[in-house]
Design a protein around this motif. Structure first.
Motif, PDB file in Angstrom:
ATOM      1  N   CYS A  34     -36.175 -26.663  -7.714  1.00 22.86           N
ATOM      2  CA  CYS A  34     -36.406 -25.781  -8.863  1.00 22.86           C
ATOM      3  C   CYS A  34     -37.038 -26.496 -10.048  1.00 22.86           C
ATOM      4  O   CYS A  34     -37.527 -25.852 -10.986  1.00 22.86           O
ATOM      5  CB  CYS A  34     -35.095 -25.120  -9.298  1.00 22.86           C
ATOM      6  N   ASN A  35     -37.054 -27.811 -10.046  1.00 25.53           N
ATOM      7  CA  ASN A  35     -37.583 -28.568 -11.182  1.00 25.53           C
ATOM      8  C   ASN A  35     -39.082 -28.323 -11.365  1.00 25.53           C
ATOM      9  O   ASN A  35     -39.839 -28.213 -10.393  1.00 25.53           O
ATOM     10  CB  ASN A  35     -37.325 -30.066 -11.000  1.00 25.53           C
ATOM     11  N   ASP A  36     -39.493 -28.234 -12.612  1.00 25.78           N
ATOM     12  CA  ASP A  36     -40.905 -28.085 -12.995  1.00 25.78           C
ATOM     13  C   ASP A  36     -41.519 -26.784 -12.484  1.00 25.78           C
ATOM     14  O   ASP A  36     -42.752 -26.684 -12.360  1.00 25.78           O
ATOM     15  CB  ASP A  36     -41.739 -29.274 -12.484  1.00 25.78           C
ATOM     16  N   THR A  37     -40.698 -25.795 -12.188  1.00 35.45           N
ATOM     17  CA  THR A  37     -41.218 -24.483 -11.798  1.00 35.45           C
ATOM     18  C   THR A  37     -41.427 -23.652 -13.051  1.00 35.45           C
ATOM     19  O   THR A  37     -40.471 -23.349 -13.779  1.00 35.45           O
ATOM     20  CB  THR A  37     -40.248 -23.762 -10.843  1.00 35.45           C
ATOM     21  N   LYS A  38     -42.673 -23.301 -13.312  1.00 33.95           N
ATOM     22  CA  LYS A  38     -43.012 -22.548 -14.516  1.00 33.95           C
ATOM     23  C   LYS A  38     -43.716 -21.222 -14.214  1.00 33.95           C
ATOM     24  O   LYS A  38     -43.529 -20.252 -14.934  1.00 33.95           O
ATOM     25  CB  LYS A  38     -43.924 -23.393 -15.423  1.00 33.95           C
ATOM     26  N   VAL A  39     -44.537 -21.204 -13.171  1.00 38.55           N
ATOM     27  CA  VAL A  39     -45.352 -20.020 -12.889  1.00 38.55           C
ATOM     28  C   VAL A  39     -44.748 -19.254 -11.721  1.00 38.55           C
ATOM     29  O   VAL A  39     -44.740 -19.736 -10.577  1.00 38.55           O
ATOM     30  CB  VAL A  39     -46.813 -20.403 -12.586  1.00 38.55           C
ATOM     31  N   PHE A  40     -44.230 -18.077 -12.006  1.00 43.34           N
ATOM     32  CA  PHE A  40     -43.561 -17.217 -11.028  1.00 43.34           C
ATOM     33  C   PHE A  40     -44.469 -16.047 -10.672  1.00 43.34           C
ATOM     34  O   PHE A  40     -44.989 -15.369 -11.564  1.00 43.34           O
ATOM     35  CB  PHE A  40     -42.252 -16.673 -11.601  1.00 43.34           C
ATOM     36  N   LEU A  41     -44.626 -15.811  -9.379  1.00 40.06           N
ATOM     37  CA  LEU A  41     -45.405 -14.665  -8.917  1.00 40.06           C
ATOM     38  C   LEU A  41     -44.500 -13.737  -8.112  1.00 40.06           C
ATOM     39  O   LEU A  41     -43.965 -14.122  -7.071  1.00 40.06           O
ATOM     40  CB  LEU A  41     -46.581 -15.114  -8.043  1.00 40.06           C
ATOM     41  N   PHE A  42     -44.330 -12.511  -8.580  1.00 39.35           N
ATOM     42  CA  PHE A  42     -43.576 -11.494  -7.846  1.00 39.35           C
ATOM     43  C   PHE A  42     -44.567 -10.622  -7.074  1.00 39.35           C
ATOM     44  O   PHE A  42     -45.466 -10.023  -7.677  1.00 39.35           O
ATOM     45  CB  PHE A  42     -42.752 -10.634  -8.806  1.00 39.35           C
ATOM     46  N   ILE A  43     -44.407 -10.566  -5.762  1.00 35.41           N
ATOM     47  CA  ILE A  43     -45.287  -9.760  -4.913  1.00 35.41           C
ATOM     48  C   ILE A  43     -44.640  -8.397  -4.720  1.00 35.41           C
ATOM     49  O   ILE A  43     -43.623  -8.263  -4.030  1.00 35.41           O
ATOM     50  CB  ILE A  43     -45.532 -10.448  -3.561  1.00 35.41           C
ATOM     51  N   ARG A  44     -45.211  -7.360  -5.347  1.00 40.41           N
ATOM     52  CA  ARG A  44     -44.608  -6.033  -5.359  1.00 40.41           C
ATOM     53  C   ARG A  44     -45.667  -4.960  -5.099  1.00 40.41           C
ATOM     54  O   ARG A  44     -45.707  -3.947  -5.766  1.00 40.41           O
ATOM     55  CB  ARG A  44     -43.950  -5.772  -6.719  1.00 40.41           C
ATOM     56  N   ASN A  45     -46.519  -5.186  -4.097  1.00 44.52           N
ATOM     57  CA  ASN A  45     -47.563  -4.198  -3.783  1.00 44.52           C
ATOM     58  C   ASN A  45     -47.119  -3.227  -2.698  1.00 44.52           C
ATOM     59  O   ASN A  45     -47.939  -2.633  -2.012  1.00 44.52           O
ATOM     60  CB  ASN A  45     -48.860  -4.890  -3.359  1.00 44.52           C
ATOM     61  N   ASP A  46     -45.791  -3.030  -2.551  1.00 40.69           N
ATOM     62  CA  ASP A  46     -45.264  -2.149  -1.515  1.00 40.69           C
ATOM     63  C   ASP A  46     -45.159  -0.693  -1.961  1.00 40.69           C
ATOM     64  O   ASP A  46     -44.714   0.163  -1.203  1.00 40.69           O
ATOM     65  CB  ASP A  46     -43.885  -2.632  -1.067  1.00 40.69           C
ATOM     66  N   SER A  47     -45.522  -0.405  -3.218  1.00 39.64           N
ATOM     67  CA  SER A  47     -45.507   0.963  -3.773  1.00 39.64           C
ATOM     68  C   SER A  47     -44.103   1.521  -3.957  1.00 39.64           C
ATOM     69  O   SER A  47     -43.955   2.715  -4.210  1.00 39.64           O
ATOM     70  CB  SER A  47     -46.328   1.927  -2.903  1.00 39.64           C
ATOM     71  N   LYS A  48     -43.069   0.709  -3.837  1.00 42.98           N
ATOM     72  CA  LYS A  48     -41.697   1.207  -3.967  1.00 42.98           C
ATOM     73  C   LYS A  48     -41.238   1.065  -5.422  1.00 42.98           C
ATOM     74  O   LYS A  48     -40.850  -0.008  -5.866  1.00 42.98           O
ATOM     75  CB  LYS A  48     -40.769   0.450  -3.025  1.00 42.98           C
ATOM     76  N   TYR A  49     -41.283   2.179  -6.131  1.00 44.06           N
ATOM     77  CA  TYR A  49     -40.963   2.159  -7.557  1.00 44.06           C
ATOM     78  C   TYR A  49     -39.502   1.784  -7.791  1.00 44.06           C
ATOM     79  O   TYR A  49     -39.186   1.016  -8.708  1.00 44.06           O
ATOM     80  CB  TYR A  49     -41.262   3.523  -8.174  1.00 44.06           C
ATOM     81  N   GLY A  50     -38.604   2.321  -6.963  1.00 44.21           N
ATOM     82  CA  GLY A  50     -37.189   2.018  -7.136  1.00 44.21           C
ATOM     83  C   GLY A  50     -36.887   0.541  -6.997  1.00 44.21           C
ATOM     84  O   GLY A  50     -36.105  -0.027  -7.767  1.00 44.21           O
ATOM     85  N   ASP A  51     -37.530  -0.113  -6.019  1.00 38.10           N
ATOM     86  CA  ASP A  51     -37.348  -1.553  -5.837  1.00 38.10           C
ATOM     87  C   ASP A  51     -37.847  -2.316  -7.066  1.00 38.10           C
ATOM     88  O   ASP A  51     -37.238  -3.310  -7.486  1.00 38.10           O
ATOM     89  CB  ASP A  51     -38.103  -2.029  -4.601  1.00 38.10           C
ATOM     90  N   SER A  52     -38.959  -1.854  -7.619  1.00 41.32           N
ATOM     91  CA  SER A  52     -39.509  -2.491  -8.812  1.00 41.32           C
ATOM     92  C   SER A  52     -38.548  -2.368  -9.987  1.00 41.32           C
ATOM     93  O   SER A  52     -38.378  -3.304 -10.767  1.00 41.32           O
ATOM     94  CB  SER A  52     -40.868  -1.864  -9.164  1.00 41.32           C
ATOM     95  N   VAL A  53     -37.926  -1.207 -10.132  1.00 47.20           N
ATOM     96  CA  VAL A  53     -36.949  -0.993 -11.199  1.00 47.20           C
ATOM     97  C   VAL A  53     -35.790  -1.982 -11.058  1.00 47.20           C
ATOM     98  O   VAL A  53     -35.386  -2.634 -12.025  1.00 47.20           O
ATOM     99  CB  VAL A  53     -36.428   0.464 -11.168  1.00 47.20           C
ATOM    100  N   ILE A  54     -35.253  -2.124  -9.849  1.00 37.13           N
ATOM    101  CA  ILE A  54     -34.097  -2.998  -9.636  1.00 37.13           C
ATOM    102  C   ILE A  54     -34.436  -4.454  -9.942  1.00 37.13           C
ATOM    103  O   ILE A  54     -33.626  -5.185 -10.523  1.00 37.13           O
ATOM    104  CB  ILE A  54     -33.584  -2.864  -8.188  1.00 37.13           C
ATOM    105  N   SER A  55     -35.634  -4.892  -9.574  1.00 35.90           N
ATOM    106  CA  SER A  55     -35.998  -6.306  -9.751  1.00 35.90           C
ATOM    107  C   SER A  55     -36.436  -6.646 -11.165  1.00 35.90           C
ATOM    108  O   SER A  55     -36.598  -7.824 -11.494  1.00 35.90           O
ATOM    109  CB  SER A  55     -37.108  -6.685  -8.767  1.00 35.90           C
ATOM    110  N   SER A  56     -36.622  -5.644 -12.017  1.00 39.88           N
ATOM    111  CA  SER A  56     -37.206  -5.874 -13.340  1.00 39.88           C
ATOM    112  C   SER A  56     -36.380  -6.829 -14.200  1.00 39.88           C
ATOM    113  O   SER A  56     -36.929  -7.647 -14.950  1.00 39.88           O
ATOM    114  CB  SER A  56     -37.396  -4.539 -14.072  1.00 39.88           C
ATOM    115  N   PHE A  57     -35.053  -6.754 -14.105  1.00 36.59           N
ATOM    116  CA  PHE A  57     -34.195  -7.585 -14.951  1.00 36.59           C
ATOM    117  C   PHE A  57     -34.410  -9.070 -14.680  1.00 36.59           C
ATOM    118  O   PHE A  57     -34.262  -9.909 -15.592  1.00 36.59           O
ATOM    119  CB  PHE A  57     -32.720  -7.224 -14.735  1.00 36.59           C
ATOM    120  N   ALA A  58     -34.737  -9.420 -13.427  1.00 37.96           N
ATOM    121  CA  ALA A  58     -34.878 -10.832 -13.062  1.00 37.96           C
ATOM    122  C   ALA A  58     -36.069 -11.463 -13.766  1.00 37.96           C
ATOM    123  O   ALA A  58     -36.008 -12.630 -14.185  1.00 37.96           O
ATOM    124  CB  ALA A  58     -35.026 -10.965 -11.546  1.00 37.96           C
TER     125      ALA A  58
END
Length: 346
Positions: A34-58
């Motif tokens: 986990c050290n020196d990790t700065k750039v996070f990419l979330f892959i969310r092109n599955d069109s599932k809005y509910g999943d996107s809502v749940i993951s938003s807090f992270a």
């Protein structure tokens, strides 16, 4: 060809493509650090809005707890605006749900250096593996242990939110608000305020992602009177594909049953929920929105306990009512629904 044979063929085809994708694109990563990790990419092109809502807090928690962190998201076209409205998301890239290999190559080349790519989906396809290979992040996070590119395995039991809590834990982020983030539409609120004003409103969404998860017209008309009691009005939610049916149903009732003929986006739906006092829905996406907005909710689900464990409301203000048949949300006893409803408004 029968539906059973078609399903078996599709399953064989998907399994073969996944096997081939692993042969062509899957390579083992070095151990996760986990050290020196700065750039996070979330892959969310599955069109599932509910999943996107749940993951938003992270995403918000990462931004608040890791100094100088950068949050990037690959979204589908229909969730692009959702992420664009998030102040803690730095860049959003739009990718079709079924992109070509050239489109994947092109978007991967434009991402820049990525420290970790997160794809928390249960199903990983050949093109998903190609995308991960083209991104070439230092780390990849996911839930499938047989994907060698995942050097950070997320928790894969319990509610879907646990995947993202385990992600945060891997970065020693322990204190955060796990409330879902819900964008709202000021334009929709201004337009709909006259209809909601001075009313106690039940937001009712009888439409799910497919026919077996949706109520038919007969059921909708039969149970609206259950909700339209004790001074409540019923707002019947719609989408472009159901607007004609909803308008037709509303015309059968008086003014205490109404809809939004100009609903254009999921942000509008979220605003309708925010303006309502209580939510009734058969759809997990609207249930998750209601959770984020801390609304009292009655979720009507199939009696599939495995699915329920993963997608239950996660809301202390909610109740769940199960239909009597696995693939038919219309199959239930009206009196039992009435009894549950009475406990919610009593």
């Amino acid at each position: 060809m029968s539906k059973g044979l078609i399903s078996k063929f599709q399953l064989f085809r998907d399994d073969f493509r996944f096997w081939l994708g692993k042969k062509l694109f899957d390579i083992r990563k070095i151990d996760f650090d986990c050290n020196d990790t700065k750039v996070f990419l979330f892959i969310r092109n599955d069109s599932k809005y509910g999943d996107s809502v749940i993951s938003s807090f992270a995403m918000k928690a990462i931004k608040e707890n890791i100094p100088n962190s950068v949050i990037k998201v690959i979204s589908s076209n229909n969730t692009y605006d959702f992420y664009q409205k998030m102040a803690f998301v730095d860049t959003v890239y739009s990718l079709n749900k079924r992109p070509s290999y050239f489109e994947i190559f092109k978007i991967a080349r434009g991402l820049g250096n990525i420290d970790i790519a997160i794809n928390a989906q249960d199903i990983v396809k050949m093109k998903d593996l190609f995308l991960l290979r083209m991104i070439s992040a230092k780390s990849n996070a996911g839930v499938l242990p047989d994907v060698k590119m995942y050097n950070l395995l997320l928790k894969n039991d319990g509610h879907y939110i646990e995947r993202f809590k385990s992600l945060l834990s891997s970065f020693n982020i322990m204190h955060y608000d796990d409330s879902y983030i819900i964008p709202l539409s000021s334009h929709c609120r201004e337009r709909m305020t006259p209809q909601f004003k001075n009313k106690k409103v039940v937001f009712f969404n009888p439409f799910g992602s497919n026919k077996s998860k949706s109520m038919n017209e007969e059921t909708i008309c039969r149970i609206i009177p259950i909700f339209a009691r004790n001074g409540f009005s019923v707002f019947l939610s719609s989408s472009p594909s159901t607007s004609n049916l909803v308008n037709h149903i509303c015309q059968k009732f008086n003014d205490n049953v109404f809809c939004d003929e100009h609903c254009a986006s999921i942000d509008d739906v979220a605003t309708h929920i925010d303006m309502s006092d209580i939510v009734v829905s058969v759809d997990t996406a609207t249930v998750h929105i209601a959770t984020g907005l801390k609304k009292k909710t009655l979720a009507i689900y199939h009696p599939d306990m495995s699915s329920y464990t993963r997608w239950h409301p996660n809301n202390p203000h909610s109740r769940t009512f199960f239909s009597q048949e696995l693939d038919n949300v219309n199959a239930f006893n009206d009196q039992e629904l009435q009894d549950v409803w009475s406990t919610m408004i009593g």
